[in-house]
Design a protein around this motif. Structure first.
Motif: not given
Length: 145
Positions: A63-73, A96-104
């Motif tokens: 989950s922390m990596c997903l948050a970082k991915a959002s910030y990287v974008e 993919r569901l988690n990415l869409s929740k983060l609006n990546v």
């Protein structure tokens, strides 16, 4: 038995810690990526523009990596870089569901067959220039927060 002064012991530990850190690849190295890997990465997110890429190769189940991915974008977009996310995951649907929740909305590739392993730094943000120069960009990303 002779006692060592505590300062000497601390100095020895500090010296060993520095030697280990310097030997573990933490230094910024000047490298180039192979043309084949660069083309594979470009296929993830085809574009007519020749832009520098900001590639984040990470654990998609973290989950922390997903948050970082959002910030990287977001970082890439504000610094005129093309963000490309490459994820290793055991649960592609959940990822993919988690990415869409983060609006990546960045280009994302769920890695198959370890095609980027040992070719792109795992759990690091890498900037790749159009001349195939590779730079570890983690410090710049973290320093921007």
């Amino acid at each position: 038995m002779r006692k060592f002064p505590s300062q000497l012991i601390l100095l020895i530990f500090w010296s060993l810690a520095c030697a280990c850190r310097n030997g573990s690849g933490q230094q910024n190295k000047t490298e180039n990526i192979s043309g084949d890997i660069y083309r594979k990465i470009l296929k993830i997110c085809p574009s007519e523009n020749q832009e520098e890429l900001l590639v984040y190769y990470f654990d998609g189940d973290c989950s922390m990596c997903l948050a970082k991915a959002s910030y990287v974008e977001k970082y890439a977009q504000t610094h005129h870089l093309r963000p490309i996310l490459i994820a290793k995951t055991l649960n592609p649907t959940g990822f993919r569901l988690n990415l869409s929740k983060l609006n990546v909305r960045a280009c994302v590739r769920v890695e198959e067959n370890r095609e980027f392993e040992n070719k792109v730094d795992f759990m690091k943000v890498t900037k790749i220039s159009t001349d195939l120069h590779v730079e570890n960009f983690d410090k710049e990303i973290e320093g921007d927060k």
